[in-house]
Scaffold this motif. Structure first.
Motif, short mmCIF file in Angstrom:
data_model
loop_
_atom_site.label_atom_id
_atom_site.label_comp_id
_atom_site.label_asym_id
_atom_site.label_seq_id
_atom_site.Cartn_x
_atom_site.Cartn_y
_atom_site.Cartn_z
N VAL A 123 0.96 -1.08 -0.12
CA VAL A 123 0.02 0.16 0.14
C VAL A 123 0.95 1.32 -0.03
N SER A 124 1.91 1.37 0.62
CA SER A 124 2.87 2.51 0.85
C SER A 124 3.46 2.88 -0.36
N GLY A 125 3.71 1.89 -1.33
CA GLY A 125 4.57 1.77 -2.82
C GLY A 125 5.95 1.47 -2.44
N LEU A 126 6.25 1.07 -1.35
CA LEU A 126 7.64 0.68 -1.19
C LEU A 126 8.11 -0.55 -2.09
N ALA A 127 7.06 -1.60 -2.02
CA ALA A 127 7.14 -2.62 -2.85
C ALA A 127 7.48 -2.27 -4.61
N ASN A 128 7.03 -1.48 -4.90
CA ASN A 128 6.88 -0.74 -6.35
C ASN A 128 8.19 0.06 -6.64
N ARG A 129 8.89 0.57 -5.45
CA ARG A 129 9.94 1.19 -5.46
C ARG A 129 11.12 0.39 -5.65
N ILE A 130 11.15 -0.68 -4.72
CA ILE A 130 12.25 -1.82 -4.74
C ILE A 130 12.23 -2.43 -6.06
N MET A 131 11.15 -2.88 -6.80
CA MET A 131 11.21 -3.68 -8.15
C MET A 131 11.71 -2.69 -9.09
N LEU A 132 11.33 -1.34 -9.08
CA LEU A 132 11.92 -0.60 -10.23
C LEU A 132 13.16 -0.25 -10.03
N GLY A 133 13.69 -0.11 -8.82
CA GLY A 133 15.07 0.26 -8.65
C GLY A 133 16.03 -0.94 -9.06
N VAL A 134 15.63 -2.39 -8.64
CA VAL A 134 16.32 -3.45 -9.17
C VAL A 134 16.38 -3.56 -10.36
N LEU A 135 15.17 -3.31 -11.17
CA LEU A 135 15.41 -3.70 -12.66
C LEU A 135 16.14 -2.64 -13.45
N SER A 136 16.09 -1.41 -12.76
CA SER A 136 16.92 -0.36 -13.71
C SER A 136 18.49 -0.59 -13.52
N LYS A 137 18.57 -1.64 -12.52
CA LYS A 137 20.23 -1.82 -12.38
C LYS A 137 20.60 -3.12 -12.94
N VAL A 138 19.79 -4.01 -13.37
CA VAL A 138 19.89 -5.24 -13.88
C VAL A 138 20.42 -5.39 -15.31
N ASP A 270 15.77 3.28 -20.25
CA ASP A 270 15.60 4.78 -19.77
C ASP A 270 14.28 4.69 -19.35
N ASP A 271 13.07 4.21 -19.65
CA ASP A 271 11.75 4.24 -19.32
C ASP A 271 11.84 3.88 -17.80
N VAL A 272 12.34 2.71 -17.35
CA VAL A 272 12.31 2.27 -16.13
C VAL A 272 13.04 3.27 -15.16
N ARG A 273 14.13 3.66 -15.72
CA ARG A 273 14.97 4.65 -14.79
C ARG A 273 14.12 5.86 -14.46
N HIS A 274 13.60 6.56 -15.70
CA HIS A 274 12.62 7.59 -15.62
C HIS A 274 11.74 7.27 -14.60
N GLN A 275 10.89 6.35 -14.64
CA GLN A 275 9.81 6.08 -13.64
C GLN A 275 10.31 6.05 -12.18
N ASN A 276 11.54 5.44 -12.35
CA ASN A 276 12.18 5.19 -10.87
C ASN A 276 12.69 6.85 -10.23
N LYS A 277 13.28 7.46 -11.13
CA LYS A 277 13.57 8.50 -10.70
C LYS A 277 12.22 9.85 -10.49
N GLU A 278 11.37 9.39 -10.98
CA GLU A 278 10.20 10.17 -10.91
C GLU A 278 9.48 9.90 -9.60
N LEU A 279 9.74 8.96 -8.98
CA LEU A 279 9.25 8.45 -7.59
C LEU A 279 9.87 9.54 -6.77
N GLY A 280 10.92 10.09 -6.72
CA GLY A 280 11.63 10.95 -5.78
C GLY A 280 11.77 10.25 -4.58
N PRO A 281 12.26 11.16 -3.53
CA PRO A 281 12.65 10.61 -2.12
C PRO A 281 11.40 9.62 -1.56
N LEU A 282 11.64 9.10 -0.54
CA LEU A 282 10.89 8.21 0.17
C LEU A 282 9.45 9.17 0.54
N THR A 283 8.25 8.67 0.29
CA THR A 283 7.27 9.24 1.06
C THR A 283 7.04 8.99 2.45
#
Length: 498
Positions: A123-138, A270-283
């Motif tokens: 619900v907090s969005g933490l899981a989504n942030r983790i997944m986008l961050g990992v995929l952007s590095k893989v 770049d799309d994944v990294r863009h979405q990851n960047k758009e998340l900004g700091p932790l809510t």
């Protein structure tokens, strides 16, 4: 690439003619067993091990439940709760005692807290942030993506229920497959990725008590039926090495059985990294969830140290409930209301556990568990120590083919092996631990766990595909857990060599 909320498939229950016939057939079988003469006794030296009249009644009710659980003629929780009603009517125990045993178990509070914590991570969005961050590095290599999904699933499932982890990873995996042009039932990459999500969640579920409901059930039975105990850390000492052996072996197996037809996915990082960047700091919600999560992990792992320093006992179920409550408090609030959190609590699952615990305890108290265990595994004491562990794992995995719930399998098997271990003079933790771990290893049948059904609903693999790879994965799991117990068990109160 957009990340959508997963839709967990649900099959509407219909009490049709088929289900009605099965239901009444189950009742008929139960009554036949109940009215038949008791079978011959077993003997431990000169000591008789009989199946008493009360024990036969419990066995009859268990057979009734197994028939309905196998066929799903009526919902799982209704079957479990009906056992309480029938056992009372048969005079095996009083209704009050059965309710206290089942609904009064602290296991229910552990599961409720774990479900709440899992919901907060999503619900907090933490899981989504983790997944986008990992995929952007893989990167875009298909083999790396499959391994990353499996590794991420394994790690998350150590702390979050395996079903929740599968639901978290499914939408991201499906989006990758769709953008790669992979067609359901035609793409090996699709098979690898979707089955890999299942394997990662199931493997992680073996690592810690919080990974699967049957794990904490094993610890609960151990405490209730014996004077033994097992901590969160003790489970991890054996569970984590086993999982670390299964993870690369499972990935290698998938790559060989279903070699991906493409080496790289046609997705712009770049799309994944863009979405990851758009998340900004932790809510605020993500920060609060992170704080509560690490508080719970610290309490689970540090409970023995805290007790030695302060004398205060901190059970696993207390920690889970405490963490859940923190999610509502000012300053740490993640859920806006109880109603929001309540939507993520599987109350039917809790009722299933309650009925299973009530019946499972009676299996032991009436001597039924002892009788059945002697009939099925009385020769286990003569086996080599490693073969004893393997025999327990094989028994559980054989039952997993038929059951559609890890908790149901645990409720049926764990009391049996604990009672047998006591009779044979074995440390019951040596068999209860592996039995609990094995309940998560639902690698053969899609129907063996709701976790399997979630990625299966994507349509990228068939039941035959799953079983084709799953038989070998089950062998890998049995070997990995046996080796882990043999090597690391001595550090977790599970020394099989004594």
């Amino acid at each position: 690439m957009s990340i959508n909320s997963p839709v967990v498939p649900s099959r509407p229950y219909v009490f049709n003619k088929r289900n009605a016939l099965i239901f009444f057939a189950a009742i008929a079988v139960m009554l036949i067993i109940y009215l038949l003469p008791s079978p011959p006794s077993f003997y431990k030296g000169t000591e008789e091990i009989p199946l008493t009249f009360e024990g036969k009644a419990v066995f009859a009710v268990l057979v009734y439940a197994v028939i309905l659980w196998l066929t799903e003629a009526i919902p799982f929780p209704i079957t479990a709760l009906s056992m309480i009603i029938i056992l009372h009517l048969m005079g095996v125990s009083t209704f009050t005692a059965l309710v206290k045993t089942g609904l009064g178990s602290s296991v229910l509070f552990f599961l409720m807290g774990a479900m709440g914590l899992s919901a907060a991570i999503t619900v907090s969005g933490l899981a989504n942030r983790i997944m986008l961050g990992v995929l952007s590095k893989v990167g875009t290599r298909t083999d790396r993506i499959v391994f990353t999904f499996m590794a991420l699933g394994t790690f998350l499932s150590m702390w979050v229920t395996d079903m929740a982890v599968a639901a978290m990873l499914l939408p991201l995996g499906v989006n990758i497959l769709r953008q790669s042009g992979c067609k359901p039932l035609q793409s090996n990459f699709g098979r690898c990725l979707m089955i890999g999500i299942v394997y990662g969640a199931l493997i992680g579920g073996t690592s810690t008590p919080s990974g699967c409901g049957a794990n904490i059930l094993a610890i609960s039975y151990l405490r209730e039926l014996t004077e033994a105990d097992a901590s969160f850390l003790q489970w991890m000492i054996v569970g984590v090495p086993g999982a670390l052996m299964m993870l690369p072996a499972g990935w290698f197996l998938l790559m060989k059985v279903f070699p991906p037809e493409i080496k790289n996915v046609p997705i712009e990082l770049d799309d994944v990294r863009h979405q990851n960047k758009e998340l900004g700091p932790l809510t605020r919600q993500e920060r609060n969830t992170t704080i509560v999560f690490f508080t719970a992990v610290t309490m689970w792992l540090g409970a023995p140290l805290i007790k030695s320093l302060t004398g205060i006992s901190i059970p696993e179920d207390f920690t889970a409930l405490f963490a859940f409550l923190l999610l509502f408090l000012p300053g740490l609030q993640v859920f806006g209301s109880w109603k929001e959190a309540n939507e993520h609590i599987d109350w039917s699952g809790l009722m299933l556990i309650a009925g299973g615990i009530a019946a499972g305890m009676l299996l032991a108290e009436t001597g039924t568990a002892r009788y059945i265990a002697w009939g099925a595994l009385n020769g286990i004491g003569a086996l080599h120590p490693m073969l004893r562990v393997a025999a327990v794992l094989v028994l559980v995995e054989a039952l997993k083919i038929f059951f559609s719930s890890n908790s149901v399998t645990g409720a049926v098997v764990i009391p049996l092996v604990i009672v047998l271990a006591l009779d044979l003079g074995m440390n019951p933790w040596i068999v209860a631990g592996p039995a609990g771990i094995a309940t998560s290893m639902a690698f053969i049948m899609v129907t063996s766990s709701p976790t399997n059904v979630i990625p299966y609903s994507s349509g990228y693999f068939s039941i035959k595909d799953f079983a084709k790879c799953g038989v070998l994965m089950t062998v890998i799991g049995i070997v990995a857990v046996t080796l882990s117990v043999a090597i690391f068990g001595r550090f977790a109160g599970m020394n099989i060599w004594l």
